[in-house]
Enzyme design. Structure first.
Site, PDB file in Angstrom:
ATOM      1  N   LYS A  61      -4.608  -0.953  -4.047  1.00  0.00           N
ATOM      2  CA  LYS A  61      -4.407  -0.213  -2.806  1.00  0.00           C
ATOM      3  C   LYS A  61      -3.547   1.018  -3.086  1.00  0.00           C
ATOM      4  CE  LYS A  61      -2.435  -0.793   1.840  1.00  0.00           C
ATOM      5  NZ  LYS A  61      -1.671  -1.675   2.741  1.00  0.00           N
ATOM      6  N   LYS A 110      -0.036  -2.160  -5.502  1.00  0.00           N
ATOM      7  CA  LYS A 110       0.068  -1.417  -4.242  1.00  0.00           C
ATOM      8  C   LYS A 110       0.988  -0.226  -4.474  1.00  0.00           C
ATOM      9  CE  LYS A 110       1.474  -2.087   0.607  1.00  0.00           C
ATOM     10  NZ  LYS A 110       1.952  -3.095   1.573  1.00  0.00           N
TER      11      LYS A 110
END
Length: 326
Positions: free
Chosen positions: A248, A195
Site C-alpha cells: 500500500k 505500508k
C-alpha cells in the site's frame, strides 16, 4: 524480409483474448466500505465521488448490491460516534465494524469479511496506537495489547480475515499469538506490513475521519524512497505468521509488488488507495481519460504480481466484467 511477425497474435479480439497473459476477475476484487455508527446516513465522501459513509441500518442495501454483482469479499472500516485517547471503540465487542461483520454474516454468510485492525479511526488524536506522554510519539509496545484485543474481538464477531494496518513492530506475531490463544488459530492475517507513508491517503482520511490531530505517521509508516526496507518488513511478517501481504499504495509502488512477488509465495494484495481512486475518477469525469484506464490500472497491479486488489472501483469493475467489457 527477415523479421518477427508479432502482430500475428494481435489481429482479432478473439486472438488477443486467447494469448492474453494477465486477466482480471471478480475473484480478485475486495470492496472497501465505510460504516458509521450514526443512523440513517448515506453520505458521499466529498473527496471520493461514488464512495459513501453508510450507517449500519442501511448497510444491507449496499451488501445486496455487492453480492448481486458477484463480488466475494469486502473490507470494513468503522467511524464511531465517540473517540478517545485509547481508541476503545476499536476493541469493543459491539464496535461498529464488529456489528457490520455480524450483519453481513447474518444475511450473506458466504461473503468474505475482512476487518481493518487499527486504532486510528477510534483515537481522538488520529494515530494508530497509544501516545507516549513524554515523546509524543506512538508507543509501539504499549499499543500491541490493544491491537491484539481488537483482532480477537473482530474474530469473535465473525471476521474471516484480520487485516492489521497499524505498522507497529511485532504486530503480526502478537496478533497471531493472541488469536491462537483465544481459539482463532484458523483466522488468517492479511498484513499491511508494507505500508508507505504516502500522500495518496488524503481522501481516505476524509472518509474514515482519521486525520492525525498532530504530527504525522512517518515514525511508523515506511519512507517512500525505500525499496529494500520492504523486503525486511516482508521477511519479518513471514517469520511472525502473516498469511497474506498487502502493499500500500499500489500504482506508485508496482516495483515493490514485483519485489514481494519475487521474494515470497504468500498471496499478495495491492491496495489501490483513495488518492489513486480520486485522481483517476476526477480525470475520467473531466474527460481527460477514458474509463477503460481503470481496468488498465488493475491489470498493471496484477501484472506486477498482485493476486488480489482492494479498490473503490470494485463495483464498477464487477459490472463491466459481468457485461463482458473486461
Amino acid at each position: 524480409m527477415n523479421f518477427d511477425r508479432h502482430r500475428r497474435l494481435r489481429q482479432s479480439g478473439f486472438m488477443r483474448d486467447m494469448v492474453r497473459e494477465t486477466k482480471l476477475s471478480k475473484d480478485d476484487l475486495i470492496y472497501p466500505i465505510f460504516v458509521v455508527e450514526k443512523p440513517d446516513v448515506k453520505q458521499e465522501v466529498s473527496s471520493m465521488k461514488g464512495v459513501y459513509q453508510i450507517s449500519l441500518n442501511l448497510l444491507k442495501e449496499e451488501l445486496d448490491e455487492v453480492v448481486a454483482l458477484g463480488i466475494k469479499s469486502v473490507i470494513f472500516f468503522g467511524i464511531p460516534n465517540e473517540k478517545d485517547p485509547e481508541g476503545t471503540g476499536a476493541y469493543h465487542d459491539h464496535g461498529i465494524v464488529q456489528e457490520a461483520c455480524r450483519l453481513s454474516k447474518e444475511h450473506y454468510p458466504e461473503l468474505l469479511v475482512i476487518l481493518d485492525t487499527c486504532l486510528c479511526e477510534y483515537t481522538d488524536h488520529g494515530h494508530c496506537g497509544l501516545i507516549d506522554p513524554v515523546t509524543k510519539d506512538v508507543d509501539n509496545d504499549a499499543s500491541l495489547p490493544l491491537l491484539v484485543q481488537t483482532a480477537v474481538s473482530q474474530a469473535k464477531a465473525g471476521a474471516d480475515i484480520i487485516a492489521p494496518s497499524n505498522m507497529m513492530d511485532g504486530f503480526v506475531t502478537e496478533i497471531r499469538q493472541g488469536l491462537d490463544a483465544a481459539g482463532y488459530s484458523h483466522i488468517p492475517i492479511m498484513s499491511y506490513g508494507i505500508k508507505y507513508s504516502s500522500k495518496f491517503y488524503g481522501p481516505f482520511r476524509d472518509a474514515a475521519e482519521s486525520t492525525p490531530s498532530f504530527g504525522d505517521r512517518r515514525t511508523y509508516q515506511m519512507d517512500p524512497a525505500n525499496r529494500l526496507e520492504a523486503l525486511r518488513e516482508l521477511d519479518s511478517d513471514i517469520l511472525e505468521g502473516a498469511d497474506m501481504m498487502i502493499v500500500k499504495p499500489a500504482l506508485s509502488y508496482l516495483d515493490i509488488i514485483r519485489d514481494v512477488r519475487n521474494n515470497s509465495n504468500l498471496p499478495i494484495v495491492a491496495y489501490n488507495v483513495s488518492g489513486e481512486y480520486a485522481m483517476t475518477r476526477n480525470a475520467i469525469d473531466q474527460g481527460l481519460l477514458d474509463e477503460e484506464v481503470i481496468a488498465e490500472q488493475m491489470i498493471s497491479m496484477k501484472r506486477a504480481g498482485a493476486d488480489m486488489i482492494i479498490t473503490y472501483f470494485a463495483k464498477e469493475l464487477a459490472e463491466k466484467i459481468n457485461k463482458g467489457e473486461i
